[in-house]
Design a protein around this motif. Structure first.
Motif, PDB file in Angstrom:
ATOM      1  N   PRO A 246      -7.370 -17.844  28.468  1.00 17.45           N
ATOM      2  CA  PRO A 246      -8.709 -17.547  29.012  1.00 17.45           C
ATOM      3  C   PRO A 246      -8.924 -16.066  29.274  1.00 17.45           C
ATOM      4  CG  PRO A 246      -7.299 -18.535  30.695  1.00 17.45           C
ATOM      5  CD  PRO A 246      -6.563 -18.651  29.400  1.00 17.45           C
ATOM      6  N   MET A 247      -7.845 -15.286  29.230  1.00 22.05           N
ATOM      7  CA  MET A 247      -7.953 -13.850  29.439  1.00 22.05           C
ATOM      8  C   MET A 247      -8.268 -13.091  28.151  1.00 22.05           C
ATOM      9  SD  MET A 247      -7.525 -13.339  32.655  1.00 22.05           S
ATOM     10  CE  MET A 247      -8.282 -14.943  32.930  1.00 22.05           C
ATOM     11  N   TYR A 248      -8.227 -13.757  26.987  1.00 23.53           N
ATOM     12  CA  TYR A 248      -8.441 -13.064  25.721  1.00 23.53           C
ATOM     13  C   TYR A 248      -9.925 -13.052  25.384  1.00 23.53           C
ATOM     14  CZ  TYR A 248      -8.273 -11.739  20.822  1.00 23.53           C
ATOM     15  OH  TYR A 248      -8.499 -11.101  19.629  1.00 23.53           O
ATOM     16  N   PHE A 249     -10.446 -11.869  25.091  1.00 24.00           N
ATOM     17  CA  PHE A 249     -11.870 -11.697  24.832  1.00 24.00           C
ATOM     18  C   PHE A 249     -12.131 -11.012  23.488  1.00 24.00           C
ATOM     19  CE2 PHE A 249     -11.757 -12.456  29.352  1.00 24.00           C
ATOM     20  CZ  PHE A 249     -12.898 -13.230  29.587  1.00 24.00           C
ATOM     21  N   GLY A 250     -11.355 -11.356  22.473  1.00 24.82           N
ATOM     22  CA  GLY A 250     -11.660 -10.943  21.118  1.00 24.82           C
ATOM     23  C   GLY A 250     -11.163  -9.560  20.731  1.00 24.82           C
ATOM     24  N   PHE A 251     -11.610  -9.116  19.554  1.00 24.01           N
ATOM     25  CA  PHE A 251     -11.121  -7.858  18.990  1.00 24.01           C
ATOM     26  C   PHE A 251     -12.251  -6.846  18.899  1.00 24.01           C
ATOM     27  CE2 PHE A 251     -12.813 -10.072  15.355  1.00 24.01           C
ATOM     28  CZ  PHE A 251     -13.257  -9.099  14.480  1.00 24.01           C
ATOM     29  N   ILE A 252     -11.880  -5.583  19.057  1.00 25.50           N
ATOM     30  CA  ILE A 252     -12.870  -4.507  19.031  1.00 25.50           C
ATOM     31  C   ILE A 252     -12.894  -3.838  17.661  1.00 25.50           C
ATOM     32  CG2 ILE A 252     -12.567  -4.088  21.502  1.00 25.50           C
ATOM     33  CD1 ILE A 252     -10.991  -1.498  20.644  1.00 25.50           C
ATOM     34  N   GLY A 253     -13.940  -3.052  17.420  1.00 29.76           N
ATOM     35  CA  GLY A 253     -14.009  -2.289  16.186  1.00 29.76           C
ATOM     36  C   GLY A 253     -15.415  -2.221  15.640  1.00 29.76           C
ATOM     37  N   SER A 254     -15.555  -1.559  14.501  1.00 30.56           N
ATOM     38  CA  SER A 254     -16.875  -1.402  13.889  1.00 30.56           C
ATOM     39  C   SER A 254     -17.424  -2.723  13.366  1.00 30.56           C
ATOM     40  CB  SER A 254     -16.810  -0.378  12.751  1.00 30.56           C
ATOM     41  OG  SER A 254     -15.851  -0.769  11.782  1.00 30.56           O
ATOM     42  N   HIS A 255     -16.552  -3.710  13.203  1.00 30.86           N
ATOM     43  CA  HIS A 255     -16.989  -5.068  12.865  1.00 30.86           C
ATOM     44  C   HIS A 255     -16.405  -6.063  13.864  1.00 30.86           C
ATOM     45  CE1 HIS A 255     -18.700  -3.613   9.112  1.00 30.86           C
ATOM     46  NE2 HIS A 255     -17.557  -3.024   8.834  1.00 30.86           N
ATOM     47  N   SER A 260     -16.668  -8.310  22.663  1.00 36.07           N
ATOM     48  CA  SER A 260     -15.471  -7.477  22.863  1.00 36.07           C
ATOM     49  C   SER A 260     -15.855  -6.011  23.026  1.00 36.07           C
ATOM     50  CB  SER A 260     -14.519  -7.641  21.678  1.00 36.07           C
ATOM     51  OG  SER A 260     -14.265  -8.999  21.415  1.00 36.07           O
ATOM     52  N   ASN A 261     -16.714  -5.519  22.134  1.00 38.29           N
ATOM     53  CA  ASN A 261     -17.163  -4.135  22.237  1.00 38.29           C
ATOM     54  C   ASN A 261     -17.965  -3.903  23.521  1.00 38.29           C
ATOM     55  OD1 ASN A 261     -15.981  -3.747  19.751  1.00 38.29           O
ATOM     56  ND2 ASN A 261     -17.780  -2.859  18.787  1.00 38.29           N
ATOM     57  N   PHE A 262     -18.760  -4.903  23.918  1.00 40.92           N
ATOM     58  CA  PHE A 262     -19.518  -4.788  25.162  1.00 40.92           C
ATOM     59  C   PHE A 262     -18.573  -4.663  26.360  1.00 40.92           C
ATOM     60  CE2 PHE A 262     -24.064  -5.840  24.330  1.00 40.92           C
ATOM     61  CZ  PHE A 262     -24.621  -5.082  25.360  1.00 40.92           C
ATOM     62  N   ILE A 263     -17.546  -5.502  26.388  1.00 46.52           N
ATOM     63  CA  ILE A 263     -16.578  -5.460  27.489  1.00 46.52           C
ATOM     64  C   ILE A 263     -15.868  -4.108  27.525  1.00 46.52           C
ATOM     65  CG2 ILE A 263     -14.388  -6.439  28.307  1.00 46.52           C
ATOM     66  CD1 ILE A 263     -15.452  -9.183  27.271  1.00 46.52           C
ATOM     67  N   LEU A 264     -15.462  -3.624  26.346  1.00 43.65           N
ATOM     68  CA  LEU A 264     -14.797  -2.318  26.271  1.00 43.65           C
ATOM     69  C   LEU A 264     -15.682  -1.221  26.857  1.00 43.65           C
ATOM     70  CD1 LEU A 264     -12.306  -0.723  25.146  1.00 43.65           C
ATOM     71  CD2 LEU A 264     -13.693  -0.322  23.099  1.00 43.65           C
ATOM     72  N   SER A 265     -16.963  -1.290  26.567  1.00 47.52           N
ATOM     73  CA  SER A 265     -17.880  -0.231  27.012  1.00 47.52           C
ATOM     74  C   SER A 265     -18.007  -0.169  28.527  1.00 47.52           C
ATOM     75  CB  SER A 265     -19.267  -0.452  26.386  1.00 47.52           C
ATOM     76  OG  SER A 265     -19.944  -1.548  26.998  1.00 47.52           O
ATOM     77  N   LEU A 346     -20.837 -11.757  29.369  1.00 43.62           N
ATOM     78  CA  LEU A 346     -21.038 -11.057  28.103  1.00 43.62           C
ATOM     79  C   LEU A 346     -20.670 -11.953  26.922  1.00 43.62           C
ATOM     80  CD1 LEU A 346     -19.554  -7.600  29.139  1.00 43.62           C
ATOM     81  CD2 LEU A 346     -21.943  -8.021  28.517  1.00 43.62           C
ATOM     82  N   LYS A 347     -19.585 -12.693  27.061  1.00 50.41           N
ATOM     83  CA  LYS A 347     -19.100 -13.520  25.953  1.00 50.41           C
ATOM     84  C   LYS A 347     -20.010 -14.705  25.663  1.00 50.41           C
ATOM     85  CE  LYS A 347     -15.148 -16.329  24.479  1.00 50.41           C
ATOM     86  NZ  LYS A 347     -13.773 -16.789  24.811  1.00 50.41           N
ATOM     87  N   ASN A 348     -20.434 -15.404  26.684  1.00 47.25           N
ATOM     88  CA  ASN A 348     -21.133 -16.677  26.485  1.00 47.25           C
ATOM     89  C   ASN A 348     -22.394 -16.580  25.633  1.00 47.25           C
ATOM     90  OD1 ASN A 348     -19.138 -17.986  27.925  1.00 47.25           O
ATOM     91  ND2 ASN A 348     -20.233 -17.865  29.878  1.00 47.25           N
ATOM     92  N   PRO A 349     -23.312 -15.632  25.900  1.00 50.27           N
ATOM     93  CA  PRO A 349     -24.520 -15.585  25.059  1.00 50.27           C
ATOM     94  C   PRO A 349     -24.306 -14.947  23.688  1.00 50.27           C
ATOM     95  CG  PRO A 349     -24.610 -13.848  26.703  1.00 50.27           C
ATOM     96  CD  PRO A 349     -23.382 -14.661  27.010  1.00 50.27           C
ATOM     97  N   LEU A 350     -23.204 -14.191  23.517  1.00 50.21           N
ATOM     98  CA  LEU A 350     -22.991 -13.455  22.264  1.00 50.21           C
ATOM     99  C   LEU A 350     -22.056 -14.162  21.289  1.00 50.21           C
ATOM    100  CD1 LEU A 350     -22.632  -9.818  23.672  1.00 50.21           C
ATOM    101  CD2 LEU A 350     -24.648 -10.861  22.626  1.00 50.21           C
ATOM    102  N   GLU A 351     -21.330 -15.173  21.770  1.00 57.51           N
ATOM    103  CA  GLU A 351     -20.294 -15.797  20.949  1.00 57.51           C
ATOM    104  C   GLU A 351     -20.853 -16.461  19.708  1.00 57.51           C
ATOM    105  OE1 GLU A 351     -16.263 -18.410  21.683  1.00 57.51           O
ATOM    106  OE2 GLU A 351     -17.923 -18.607  23.094  1.00 57.51           O
ATOM    107  N   GLN A 352     -22.089 -16.983  19.802  1.00 57.41           N
ATOM    108  CA  GLN A 352     -22.662 -17.708  18.672  1.00 57.41           C
ATOM    109  C   GLN A 352     -23.458 -16.810  17.728  1.00 57.41           C
ATOM    110  OE1 GLN A 352     -21.918 -20.946  18.328  1.00 57.41           O
ATOM    111  NE2 GLN A 352     -20.781 -20.859  20.259  1.00 57.41           N
TER     112      GLN A 352
END
Length: 564
Positions: A246-255, A260-265, A346-352
């Motif tokens: 549950p602590m994993y929130f995906g991968f960052i990058g230009s794609h 994930s990018n939102f969380i990083l920001s 951040l994850k819930n509305p963007l995951e789909q």
């Protein structure tokens, strides 16, 4: 025993069970030595030295063991170079063998003997260690030195060019010992410094990379993240390290995944574990993130700290020693649940948002695959689609990539190595262009009836470069579309030629009804897509790292930006 037999004995003692290559006159002693012990170390015939070398890379990536590739002198050795560089860039432990039959070439002479070339000079820039062995009395030292270099610290490839006369000579091993010259780091003090930073941060996170896999510390990272309530982001090629946490929130990058990018920001502290932080130094998308947040970099390779990451500190440390120390310290604090709540909001509305029809189909295929089976992915637009499908489906399959070197055509032979390393079915994703670069290895798959399913995502174009051409030159394409000179063979005819089961999905609208074929032997699946299908999501140059396209509704974007 002959020297070649001793080399084989040594490799067997290190747990190596498979090797990949092609016969050549100067390496026959080594090949026959393996053949005499093939029940313990089996040599596998590939159909190009590059294919054999990538198979060794796939074996090493899938198992963590040393991969072995061998080839004849001259063109055999140079054909290994691309895979050698691939292993170097991705820190894959592979020992590359070739042999020679003449004395070392004089520097001023272009050609002294046919096929002989200065192999060490060529290999040195893409290996951790490269050596030429001309005398029997240096054999043991060089083999053991090379093995230690390949498998210790930041792992990577090594290269040995052995005289064929040495391989034939009688050999008795000595009591030669390699001395460990590593110095013990004070990991306790490093852990104290890191813990202090984490405890004072409001929005800390882990950013993990391949160093976590290399050090075998995935379970420790997951335990630390879950105990401390720290969100974890990853590089693209390490999405499989802790996918179900549950602590994993995906991968960052230009794609990367949008959330994930939102969380990083929003982070104020980035703890980079075995992650190179390899964004361009002048990136307008990612540099503002690291200028705002403080970054702690932990890497076993101190040379990585020469990369300019502003507002950061680097610690040279072994994660296997550091993480247990961090686990002893209480890293939780009262604001952590609020930070995790923001991550989930951040994850819930963007995951789909980016689940396109092709990604949904890839998710179906991945879900129909046993989680113990390895996935292998080539280079191109389809590769990012597969990564998204893995993350969205929560796949825990070990997934092999050509990460930093980005070698088109590496997946098919890597799948062969992954099969021999795991002795389990393998699912190989490749684009129509990369497929053509090493498709001769279908012969190995077919004649050995390997349970490898090859999924060709076929858009009848070189899509990634086509997109680049369109941005730079408009609708004028060169060698990237069927109309501009690009071509794709009849994949069904190829499957028939190689005695592989074949099925095809021609209409993207029918993707949702696709049934993954459950077969025991080789299978080729063709998924046809349109050449104009864009890679989603994508980060335009200059945009903030969380501002990807296709753009989400402005109201949603601003609401997520304002989360505190």
């Amino acid at each position: 025993m002959k020297a070649a037999d001793w080399i084989v004995d040594y490799l067997i003692s290190k747990g190596v069970a498979d090797a990949f290559g092609l016969p050549g006159a100067v390496v026959l002693e080594f090949l026959y030595a393996m053949d005499r012990r093939k029940a313990e170390l089996t040599p596998h015939l590939n159909y190009h030295e590059q294919g054999a070398s990538f198979a060794a890379c796939g074996y090493a990536q899938a198992t963590g063991k040393l991969g072995i590739a061998y080839a004849t002198r001259g063109p055999g050795m140079t054909n290994m170079l691309t895979a050698m560089a691939d292993a170097y860039y991705d820190s894959v432990p592979v020992m590359f063998f070739t042999a020679h039959s003449s004395e070392e070439i004089e520097r001023k002479m272009r050609v002294k003997n046919n096929q002989e070339i200065n192999t060490v000079a060529i290999a040195a820039s893409v290996t951790k260690y490269a050596a030429r062995i001309d005398e029997l009395n240096t054999l043991e030292k060089e083999i053991k030195t090379a093995y230690i270099a390949a498998t210790s610290g930041r792992k990577g490839p090594v290269f040995l060019d052995i005289s064929s006369s040495v391989l034939r000579q009688d050999f008795s091993p000595s009591s030669f010992l390699m001395l460990d010259e590593s110095s013990k780091k004070d990991t306790g003090k490093v852990a104290d410094a890191i813990a202090a930073k984490i405890k004072t941060a409001k929005r800390p996170l882990f950013l993990i990379g391949n160093g976590v896999r290399q050090s075998g510390t995935a379970a420790l990272v997951q335990q630390l993240a879950e105990d401390a309530g720290l969100p974890v982001l990853s590089s693209r090629t390490t999405h499989d390290i802790m996918p179900n946490s549950p602590m994993y929130f995906g991968f960052i990058g230009s794609h990367g995944t949008r959330y994930s990018n939102f969380i990083l920001s929003k982070a104020d502290l980035i703890l980079a574990l075995g992650n190179r932080m390899a964004f361009p130094e002048k990136s307008k998308s990612f540099r503002p993130v690291v200028e705002k947040a403080f970054t702690i970099r932990v890497d076993i390779d101190k040379n990585e700290f020469s990369r300019n990451v502003p507002n950061s500190i680097g610690y040279e440390a072994d994660l296997g020693e550091l993480l247990p120390e961090l686990l002893k310290r209480n890293l939780s604090y009262s604001n952590r649940p609020q930070w995790l709540k923001i991550c989930n909001e951040l994850k819930n509305p963007l995951e789909q948002w980016d689940k396109t029809p092709i990604v949904n189909l890839l998710m179906q295929i991945i879900r129909a695959t046993d989680t113990k089976n390895a996935l292998v992915c080539d280079v191109g637009n389809h590769s990012f689609m597969v990564t998204n499908a893995c993350v969205y489906s929560g796949a825990s399959n070990r997934t092999l990539y050509s990460g930093s070197f980005g070698t088109l055509g590496s997946a098919l032979p890597k799948a062969i190595g992954a099969y021999y390393g795991t002795k389990r079915p393998v699912l190989c994703f490749v684009g129509d262009q990369g497929f053509q670069m090493n498709m001769q290895e279908l012969q190995h798959i077919a004649q050995n009836r390997l349970p490898i399913t090859v999924v060709v995502i076929n858009n009848f174009s070189s899509a990634m470069i086509r997109e680049r051409e369109e941005k730079q030159f408009g609708p004028h394409f060169v060698h990237t579309t069927l109309e501009s000179g690009y071509g794709v063979p009849d994949l069904q005819a190829m499957a028939n030629a190689y005695r592989m089961r074949y099925c095809c999905v021609e209409d993207p609208g029918s993707f949702q009804n696709f049934q993954f074929p459950q077969v025991e032997g080789p299978c080729l699946i063709e998924l046809r897509t349109d050449e104009t299908e864009c890679l989603c999501p994508s980060l335009p140059q200059g945009n903030a790292c969380q501002d990807l396209i296709p753009a989400i509704p402005g109201e949603l974007y601003h609401r997520l930006e304002e989360l505190k």
